[in-house]
Design an enzyme around this catalytic site. Structure first.
Site, mmCIF file in Angstrom:
data_model
loop_
_atom_site.group_PDB
_atom_site.id
_atom_site.type_symbol
_atom_site.label_atom_id
_atom_site.label_comp_id
_atom_site.label_asym_id
_atom_site.label_seq_id
_atom_site.Cartn_x
_atom_site.Cartn_y
_atom_site.Cartn_z
ATOM 1 N N ASP A 1 5.806 7.528 -36.394
ATOM 2 C CA ASP A 1 5.950 7.752 -38.058
ATOM 3 C C ASP A 1 7.221 8.070 -38.430
ATOM 4 O O ASP A 1 7.570 8.193 -39.590
ATOM 5 C CB ASP A 1 4.850 9.095 -38.051
ATOM 6 C CG ASP A 1 4.689 9.445 -39.727
ATOM 7 O OD1 ASP A 1 4.349 8.646 -40.481
ATOM 8 O OD2 ASP A 1 4.857 10.754 -40.042
ATOM 9 N N THR B 1 6.033 11.341 -33.824
ATOM 10 C CA THR B 1 5.684 11.959 -35.162
ATOM 11 C C THR B 1 6.737 13.187 -35.571
ATOM 12 O O THR B 1 6.529 13.944 -36.595
ATOM 13 C CB THR B 1 4.096 12.473 -35.463
ATOM 14 O OG1 THR B 1 4.062 13.495 -34.659
ATOM 15 C CG2 THR B 1 3.137 11.396 -35.383
ATOM 16 N N SER B 2 7.741 13.161 -34.692
ATOM 17 C CA SER B 2 8.598 14.275 -34.913
ATOM 18 C C SER B 2 10.075 14.036 -35.316
ATOM 19 O O SER B 2 10.019 14.100 -36.855
ATOM 20 C CB SER B 2 9.009 14.745 -33.481
ATOM 21 O OG SER B 2 9.463 16.273 -33.605
ATOM 22 N N ARG B 3 10.888 13.404 -34.857
ATOM 23 C CA ARG B 3 12.306 12.962 -35.526
ATOM 24 C C ARG B 3 12.550 11.726 -34.898
ATOM 25 O O ARG B 3 12.772 11.442 -33.776
ATOM 26 C CB ARG B 3 13.328 13.950 -35.636
ATOM 27 C CG ARG B 3 13.366 15.080 -36.355
ATOM 28 C CD ARG B 3 13.332 14.776 -38.027
ATOM 29 N NE ARG B 3 13.197 15.738 -38.913
ATOM 30 C CZ ARG B 3 12.007 16.034 -39.464
ATOM 31 N NH1 ARG B 3 10.800 15.443 -39.065
ATOM 32 N NH2 ARG B 3 11.961 17.105 -40.362
ATOM 33 N N HIS C 1 6.792 8.244 -42.194
ATOM 34 C CA HIS C 1 6.878 9.554 -42.347
ATOM 35 C C HIS C 1 5.831 10.263 -43.253
ATOM 36 O O HIS C 1 6.027 11.036 -44.270
ATOM 37 C CB HIS C 1 8.363 10.178 -43.076
ATOM 38 C CG HIS C 1 8.843 11.422 -42.275
ATOM 39 N ND1 HIS C 1 9.936 11.445 -41.581
ATOM 40 C CD2 HIS C 1 8.296 12.424 -42.254
ATOM 41 C CE1 HIS C 1 10.311 12.819 -41.097
ATOM 42 N NE2 HIS C 1 9.186 13.370 -41.525
ATOM 43 N N GLU D 1 15.121 5.424 -40.437
ATOM 44 C CA GLU D 1 14.168 5.555 -41.737
ATOM 45 C C GLU D 1 14.899 6.232 -43.156
ATOM 46 O O GLU D 1 14.318 5.868 -44.143
ATOM 47 C CB GLU D 1 13.044 6.425 -41.482
ATOM 48 C CG GLU D 1 13.405 8.090 -41.122
ATOM 49 C CD GLU D 1 12.401 8.933 -40.836
ATOM 50 O OE1 GLU D 1 11.440 8.679 -39.879
ATOM 51 O OE2 GLU D 1 12.424 10.351 -41.208
ATOM 52 N N ASP E 1 7.899 21.978 -22.145
ATOM 53 C CA ASP E 1 8.476 22.460 -23.218
ATOM 54 C C ASP E 1 9.362 23.436 -22.555
ATOM 55 O O ASP E 1 9.334 23.718 -21.561
ATOM 56 C CB ASP E 1 7.774 23.453 -24.192
ATOM 57 C CG ASP E 1 7.993 23.800 -25.484
ATOM 58 O OD1 ASP E 1 8.873 24.482 -25.522
ATOM 59 O OD2 ASP E 1 7.347 23.562 -26.345
ATOM 60 N N ILE F 1 2.824 22.041 -34.085
ATOM 61 C CA ILE F 1 2.274 20.798 -33.921
ATOM 62 C C ILE F 1 1.643 20.305 -32.622
ATOM 63 O O ILE F 1 0.763 19.595 -32.392
ATOM 64 C CB ILE F 1 3.238 19.591 -34.670
ATOM 65 C CG1 ILE F 1 3.591 20.300 -36.060
ATOM 66 C CG2 ILE F 1 2.470 18.305 -34.659
ATOM 67 C CD1 ILE F 1 4.551 19.147 -37.133
HETATM 68 P P1 NAI Z 1 7.977 24.299 -33.591
HETATM 69 O O1 NAI Z 1 9.151 24.787 -33.757
HETATM 70 O O2 NAI Z 1 6.646 25.070 -33.877
HETATM 71 O O3 NAI Z 1 7.809 23.535 -32.015
HETATM 72 C C1 NAI Z 1 8.700 22.996 -31.421
HETATM 73 C C2 NAI Z 1 8.729 23.221 -29.999
HETATM 74 O O4 NAI Z 1 9.500 22.284 -29.360
HETATM 75 C C3 NAI Z 1 9.120 24.698 -29.633
HETATM 76 O O5 NAI Z 1 7.684 24.848 -28.618
HETATM 77 C C4 NAI Z 1 10.271 24.531 -28.653
HETATM 78 O O6 NAI Z 1 10.175 25.635 -27.714
HETATM 79 C C5 NAI Z 1 10.129 23.120 -28.317
HETATM 80 N N1 NAI Z 1 11.179 22.476 -27.798
HETATM 81 C C6 NAI Z 1 12.608 22.813 -28.085
HETATM 82 N N2 NAI Z 1 13.489 22.126 -27.344
HETATM 83 C C7 NAI Z 1 12.717 21.515 -26.497
HETATM 84 C C8 NAI Z 1 13.197 20.388 -25.480
HETATM 85 N N3 NAI Z 1 14.430 20.145 -25.200
HETATM 86 N N4 NAI Z 1 12.199 19.795 -24.785
HETATM 87 C C9 NAI Z 1 10.812 20.147 -25.299
HETATM 88 N N5 NAI Z 1 10.395 21.002 -25.987
HETATM 89 C C10 NAI Z 1 11.484 21.486 -26.774
HETATM 90 O O7 NAI Z 1 7.860 22.886 -34.415
HETATM 91 P P2 NAI Z 1 6.522 22.222 -34.919
HETATM 92 O O8 NAI Z 1 6.223 22.823 -36.345
HETATM 93 O O9 NAI Z 1 5.608 22.061 -34.006
HETATM 94 O O10 NAI Z 1 7.268 20.820 -35.444
HETATM 95 C C11 NAI Z 1 7.800 19.836 -34.641
HETATM 96 C C12 NAI Z 1 8.695 18.801 -35.292
HETATM 97 O O11 NAI Z 1 7.773 17.905 -36.010
HETATM 98 C C13 NAI Z 1 9.726 19.443 -36.152
HETATM 99 O O12 NAI Z 1 10.823 19.797 -35.559
HETATM 100 C C14 NAI Z 1 9.906 18.069 -37.318
HETATM 101 O O13 NAI Z 1 10.845 17.388 -36.643
HETATM 102 C C15 NAI Z 1 8.301 17.230 -36.716
HETATM 103 N N6 NAI Z 1 7.640 17.337 -37.941
HETATM 104 C C16 NAI Z 1 7.376 15.951 -38.494
HETATM 105 C C17 NAI Z 1 6.585 15.909 -39.740
HETATM 106 C C18 NAI Z 1 5.852 14.436 -40.246
HETATM 107 O O14 NAI Z 1 5.453 14.184 -41.194
HETATM 108 N N7 NAI Z 1 5.958 13.343 -39.334
HETATM 109 C C19 NAI Z 1 6.128 16.973 -40.431
HETATM 110 C C20 NAI Z 1 6.389 18.311 -39.996
HETATM 111 C C21 NAI Z 1 7.329 18.461 -38.701
#
Ligand code: NAI
Length: 329
Positions: free
Chosen positions: A259, A233-235, A296, A264, A176, A157
């Site tokens: 988001d 938009t993450s957590r 969300h 939530e 990252d 993302i």
């Molecule tokens: P991903 O696993 O592809 O990428 C996560 C990135 O965060 C990785 O590159 C990882 O190295 C990095 N990371 C890990 N620890 C870190 C730190 N301490 N500091 C900085 N970067 C760090 O995950 P993706 O698919 O990109 O999703 C990211 C987040 O988005 C998910 O974990 C989820 O919580 C959230 N999400 C939210 C949605 C929504 O509807 N709002 C839908 C889908 C995901």
């Protein structure tokens, strides 16, 4: 094969049933409204697997009950699985699978939509014009073109968000723990402190873990530029909400778009418009003119829903056949 689908919404049935009919006719799905928690876990008796979402309680107690019911797999219809006790699942022999990527651009596009909505105060503008108020008071924004976007977490993302910001003509920097080689042509990796200090837009895209819990706290907020836009938009728990409020009161932010937010659980996808909220931090956040919260909905596009259904049902087939894949948690 029997699947019990918790916290099912109409749109879930609309996306899962056609995929099941077309590709997985052996899977029988029962949809229920209830959220998964210890009390409702008992309903899973004689099901092979259950399907849950971000707000489910998939802790040890729930997993022990699911195990006693004969459930062999927990299928998360989302990417994050911080609400699952994976250690307990392993001990109990329950397979946990998720949908790691379904449409990263869907979430990234919402992140930019939130950034632009708070920047240009679209929520205010919409209501003003509806009320015959054509004044521009309170609507002034800033140009994104030429500004610096700081992307925290450049996985699927975050990388999509980097591409969107690049398309806006922004200078893109990122932090990252691993660098994404696909971004090397237009993204410069920096330390978190440098990102906080230099960014005009900060967008969070890393998972929630011990190391990222409350990474946006008052100490880090004070390191940000005045007039920064923050988007999450993450957590929710990446941001310490009480300290975010403190930062907003210090006039740090041009805008904050969320988001996801700490409170939530219990709200997500529920209509609580008739309720009186007693101790809501969220309501306090919404009292500020520069905050916009959505519930969300980052994943909520037609394309993402179809992809979630396909992967989840494939995960069920794999789990029942004892096949390990990259989707295992
Ligand atoms: P991903 O696993 O592809 O990428 C996560 C990135 O965060 C990785 O590159 C990882 O190295 C990095 N990371 C890990 N620890 C870190 C730190 N301490 N500091 C900085 N970067 C760090 O995950 P993706 O698919 O990109 O999703 C990211 C987040 O988005 C998910 O974990 C989820 O919580 C959230 N999400 C939210 C949605 C929504 O509807 N709002 C839908 C889908 C995901």
């Amino acid at each position: 094969m029997k699947l019990l689908f918790y916290a099912a919404k109409t749109y879930d049935k609309k996306s899962f049933d056609p995929v099941r009919d077309a590709s997985f006719p052996d899977i029988e799905i029962d949809y229920i409204d209830h959220e998964l928690e210890p009390l409702t876990a008992t309903l899973a008796k004689d099901y092979d697997a259950i399907c849950a979402f971000v707000s489910a309680n998939v802790g040890r107690e729930t997993l022990e009950i699911l195990h006693d019911c004969g459930v062999k797999a927990v299928l998360m219809r989302c990417a994050g699985f911080n609400n699952v006790d994976t250690e307990a699942a392993k001990e109990l022999g329950i397979t946990v699978k998720r949908v790691p990527a379904y449409s990263p651009e869907s979430v990234a596009e919402l992140a930019m939509a939130l950034a632009m909505a708070v920047n240009r105060r679209l929520y205010k503008a919409y209501n003003k014009v509806r009320e015959n108020d054509y004044s521009l008071k309170g609507l002034r924004g800033v140009l994104m073109y030429g500004k610096t976007a700081g992307i925290v977490g450049t996985g699927k993302i975050g990388a999509a968000m980097c591409r969107i910001c690049h398309g806006f003509g922004m200078n893109v920097i990122a932090y990252d723990v691993y660098e994404n080689p696909a971004l090397k042509d237009f993204v410069k990796y920096v330390t978190l402190d440098k990102l906080l200090a230099e960014s005009d837009l900060i967008s969070l895209h890393c998972p929630l873990m011990d190391s990222t819990y409350h990474m946006i706290n008052i100490e880090n907020i004070k390191k940000m530029k005045d007039g920064v836009i923050l988007v999450n938009t993450s957590r929710g728990a990446l941001v310490n909400t009480e300290e975010l409020i403190e930062g907003i009161r210090l006039n740090k932010f041009l805008g904050v778009g969320l988001d996801v937010y700490e409170e939530e659980t219990g709200n997500v996808y529920e209509d609580r418009s008739d309720e009186i909220m007693m101790h809501s931090v969220t309501s306090r956040l919404l009292s500020f003119p520069n905050v916009m919260i959505t519930s969300h909905q980052g994943f909520y596009t037609m394309e993402a829903l179809e992809s979630i259904a396909e992967t989840t049902l494939q995960n069920m087939a794999d789990a029942m056949n004892g096949v390990s894949t990259a989707n295992d948690c």
